[in-house]
Design a protein around this motif. Structure first.
Motif, mmCIF file in Angstrom:
data_model
loop_
_atom_site.group_PDB
_atom_site.id
_atom_site.type_symbol
_atom_site.label_atom_id
_atom_site.label_comp_id
_atom_site.label_asym_id
_atom_site.label_seq_id
_atom_site.Cartn_x
_atom_site.Cartn_y
_atom_site.Cartn_z
ATOM 1 N N PRO A 80 -1.070 12.807 -4.676
ATOM 2 C CA PRO A 80 -1.230 11.355 -4.747
ATOM 3 C C PRO A 80 -1.372 10.748 -3.354
ATOM 4 O O PRO A 80 -0.759 11.222 -2.395
ATOM 5 C CB PRO A 80 0.071 10.868 -5.396
ATOM 6 N N PRO A 81 -2.192 9.708 -3.228
ATOM 7 C CA PRO A 81 -2.325 9.045 -1.930
ATOM 8 C C PRO A 81 -1.033 8.327 -1.551
ATOM 9 O O PRO A 81 -0.284 7.876 -2.412
ATOM 10 C CB PRO A 81 -3.469 8.054 -2.136
ATOM 11 N N ASP A 82 -0.789 8.237 -0.275
ATOM 12 C CA ASP A 82 0.367 7.522 0.253
ATOM 13 C C ASP A 82 -0.009 6.054 0.400
ATOM 14 O O ASP A 82 -0.866 5.718 1.212
ATOM 15 C CB ASP A 82 0.768 8.109 1.605
ATOM 16 N N PRO A 83 0.586 5.148 -0.366
ATOM 17 C CA PRO A 83 0.192 3.735 -0.299
ATOM 18 C C PRO A 83 0.550 3.083 1.042
ATOM 19 O O PRO A 83 0.022 2.022 1.361
ATOM 20 C CB PRO A 83 0.972 3.080 -1.444
ATOM 21 N N PHE A 84 1.389 3.732 1.834
ATOM 22 C CA PHE A 84 1.786 3.172 3.120
ATOM 23 C C PHE A 84 1.127 3.890 4.298
ATOM 24 O O PHE A 84 1.495 3.666 5.443
ATOM 25 C CB PHE A 84 3.309 3.215 3.263
ATOM 26 N N ALA A 85 0.160 4.738 4.017
ATOM 27 C CA ALA A 85 -0.476 5.525 5.075
ATOM 28 C C ALA A 85 -1.113 4.648 6.146
ATOM 29 O O ALA A 85 -1.085 4.987 7.323
ATOM 30 C CB ALA A 85 -1.522 6.459 4.478
ATOM 31 N N ALA A 86 -1.666 3.522 5.772
ATOM 32 C CA ALA A 86 -2.312 2.646 6.755
ATOM 33 C C ALA A 86 -1.302 2.098 7.758
ATOM 34 O O ALA A 86 -1.672 1.745 8.882
ATOM 35 C CB ALA A 86 -3.025 1.502 6.048
ATOM 36 N N ASP A 87 -0.035 2.034 7.386
ATOM 37 C CA ASP A 87 1.006 1.536 8.282
ATOM 38 C C ASP A 87 1.530 2.618 9.224
ATOM 39 O O ASP A 87 2.292 2.318 10.133
ATOM 40 C CB ASP A 87 2.185 0.981 7.484
ATOM 41 N N ARG A 88 1.128 3.846 8.987
ATOM 42 C CA ARG A 88 1.597 4.947 9.820
ATOM 43 C C ARG A 88 0.571 5.252 10.891
ATOM 44 O O ARG A 88 -0.501 4.686 10.934
ATOM 45 C CB ARG A 88 1.876 6.150 8.941
ATOM 46 N N GLN A 89 0.858 6.202 11.723
ATOM 47 C CA GLN A 89 0.005 6.503 12.871
ATOM 48 C C GLN A 89 -1.012 7.608 12.605
ATOM 49 O O GLN A 89 -1.588 8.139 13.540
ATOM 50 C CB GLN A 89 0.883 6.892 14.058
ATOM 51 N N TRP A 90 -1.265 7.955 11.362
ATOM 52 C CA TRP A 90 -2.217 9.029 11.081
ATOM 53 C C TRP A 90 -3.623 8.599 11.457
ATOM 54 O O TRP A 90 -4.013 7.459 11.247
ATOM 55 C CB TRP A 90 -2.199 9.421 9.608
ATOM 56 N N ARG A 91 -4.371 9.536 11.951
ATOM 57 C CA ARG A 91 -5.781 9.272 12.238
ATOM 58 C C ARG A 91 -6.517 9.148 10.906
ATOM 59 O O ARG A 91 -6.303 9.924 9.993
ATOM 60 C CB ARG A 91 -6.368 10.420 13.048
ATOM 61 N N SER A 92 -7.392 8.199 10.806
ATOM 62 C CA SER A 92 -8.080 7.965 9.534
ATOM 63 C C SER A 92 -8.996 9.119 9.140
ATOM 64 O O SER A 92 -9.272 9.314 7.965
ATOM 65 C CB SER A 92 -8.877 6.668 9.594
ATOM 66 N N ASP A 93 -9.482 9.903 10.097
ATOM 67 C CA ASP A 93 -10.363 11.015 9.756
ATOM 68 C C ASP A 93 -9.585 12.208 9.179
ATOM 69 O O ASP A 93 -10.182 13.112 8.617
ATOM 70 C CB ASP A 93 -11.205 11.451 10.952
ATOM 71 N N LEU A 94 -8.289 12.204 9.293
ATOM 72 C CA LEU A 94 -7.473 13.275 8.727
ATOM 73 C C LEU A 94 -6.919 12.829 7.377
ATOM 74 O O LEU A 94 -5.721 12.721 7.172
ATOM 75 C CB LEU A 94 -6.334 13.655 9.685
ATOM 76 N N TRP A 95 -7.810 12.598 6.437
ATOM 77 C CA TRP A 95 -7.428 12.039 5.136
ATOM 78 C C TRP A 95 -6.369 12.886 4.437
ATOM 79 O O TRP A 95 -5.554 12.367 3.676
ATOM 80 C CB TRP A 95 -8.662 11.866 4.242
ATOM 81 N N TRP A 96 -6.358 14.197 4.644
ATOM 82 C CA TRP A 96 -5.394 15.070 3.977
ATOM 83 C C TRP A 96 -3.971 14.821 4.479
ATOM 84 O O TRP A 96 -3.023 15.232 3.843
ATOM 85 C CB TRP A 96 -5.761 16.547 4.136
ATOM 86 N N ARG A 97 -3.825 14.136 5.565
ATOM 87 C CA ARG A 97 -2.497 13.774 6.067
ATOM 88 C C ARG A 97 -2.067 12.393 5.565
ATOM 89 O O ARG A 97 -1.014 11.908 5.918
ATOM 90 C CB ARG A 97 -2.460 13.833 7.582
ATOM 91 N N ARG A 98 -2.899 11.779 4.735
ATOM 92 C CA ARG A 98 -2.602 10.467 4.197
ATOM 93 C C ARG A 98 -2.239 10.568 2.709
ATOM 94 O O ARG A 98 -2.581 9.706 1.916
ATOM 95 C CB ARG A 98 -3.790 9.540 4.420
ATOM 96 N N ARG A 99 -1.568 11.631 2.351
ATOM 97 C CA ARG A 99 -1.130 11.884 0.977
ATOM 98 C C ARG A 99 0.397 11.872 0.970
ATOM 99 O O ARG A 99 1.036 12.127 1.979
ATOM 100 C CB ARG A 99 -1.627 13.247 0.483
ATOM 101 N N LEU A 100 0.980 11.580 -0.192
ATOM 102 C CA LEU A 100 2.439 11.598 -0.300
ATOM 103 C C LEU A 100 2.980 13.000 -0.002
ATOM 104 O O LEU A 100 2.385 13.998 -0.394
ATOM 105 C CB LEU A 100 2.878 11.175 -1.692
ATOM 106 N N THR A 101 4.117 13.042 0.655
ATOM 107 C CA THR A 101 4.737 14.316 1.005
ATOM 108 C C THR A 101 6.205 14.329 0.599
ATOM 109 O O THR A 101 6.769 13.294 0.254
ATOM 110 C CB THR A 101 4.677 14.560 2.532
ATOM 111 N N GLY A 102 6.778 15.495 0.671
ATOM 112 C CA GLY A 102 8.213 15.628 0.549
ATOM 113 C C GLY A 102 8.810 15.559 -0.837
ATOM 114 O O GLY A 102 10.014 15.602 -0.972
ATOM 115 N N GLY A 103 7.991 15.471 -1.862
ATOM 116 C CA GLY A 103 8.520 15.459 -3.221
ATOM 117 C C GLY A 103 8.830 16.866 -3.687
ATOM 118 O O GLY A 103 8.799 17.812 -2.914
ATOM 119 N N PRO A 104 9.085 17.012 -4.962
ATOM 120 C CA PRO A 104 9.364 18.350 -5.484
ATOM 121 C C PRO A 104 8.184 19.267 -5.269
ATOM 122 O O PRO A 104 7.040 18.865 -5.453
ATOM 123 C CB PRO A 104 9.640 18.118 -6.964
ATOM 124 N N GLY A 105 8.450 20.495 -4.845
ATOM 125 C CA GLY A 105 7.400 21.457 -4.540
ATOM 126 C C GLY A 105 6.807 22.050 -5.740
ATOM 127 O O GLY A 105 5.846 22.644 -5.856
#
Length: 109
Positions: free
Chosen positions: A84-109
């Protein structure tokens, strides 16, 4: 240009391909690697995708096209079906071209 590590491309591709397993509809959440050593860094699927992005930039055209087809197919599943996309990704420092880093993390594996 970063120094290439033998087997890194294969390992990154295998990790990226295996991430959505087991098959199904349940969301998957990328996790940080438990250890920062080079081998364990691939435990974080986002690192595997980072490596693939770097390799794609460095390959000659024919090899790049072949690997890019595989990565695009895997990207589609990673983005559309399982993470799932991270709805707060735009507020973080991720580079926009690294879209795979703009997904929700840390939930159940």
């Amino acid at each position: 240009m970063p120094r290439r590590r033998p087997g890194a491309t294969d390992r990154a591709l295998r990790r990226y391909r295996a991430f959505p397993q087991p098959p199904g509809r349940r969301p998957r959440y990328p996790q940080d690697a438990e250890c920062s050593c080079r081998g364990c860094s691939f435990d974080d699927v986002r690192h595997a995708r980072d490596v693939l992005a770097e390799v794609l930039r460095q390959l000659p055209p024919r090899s790049r096209a072949r690997l890019a087809r595989q990565v695009r197919a895997l990207d589609a599943g990673y983005a559309a079906e399982r993470t799932p996309p991270d709805p707060f990704a735009a507020d973080r420092q991720w580079r926009s071209d690294l879209w795979w880093r703009r997904r929700l993390t840390g939930g159940p594996g």
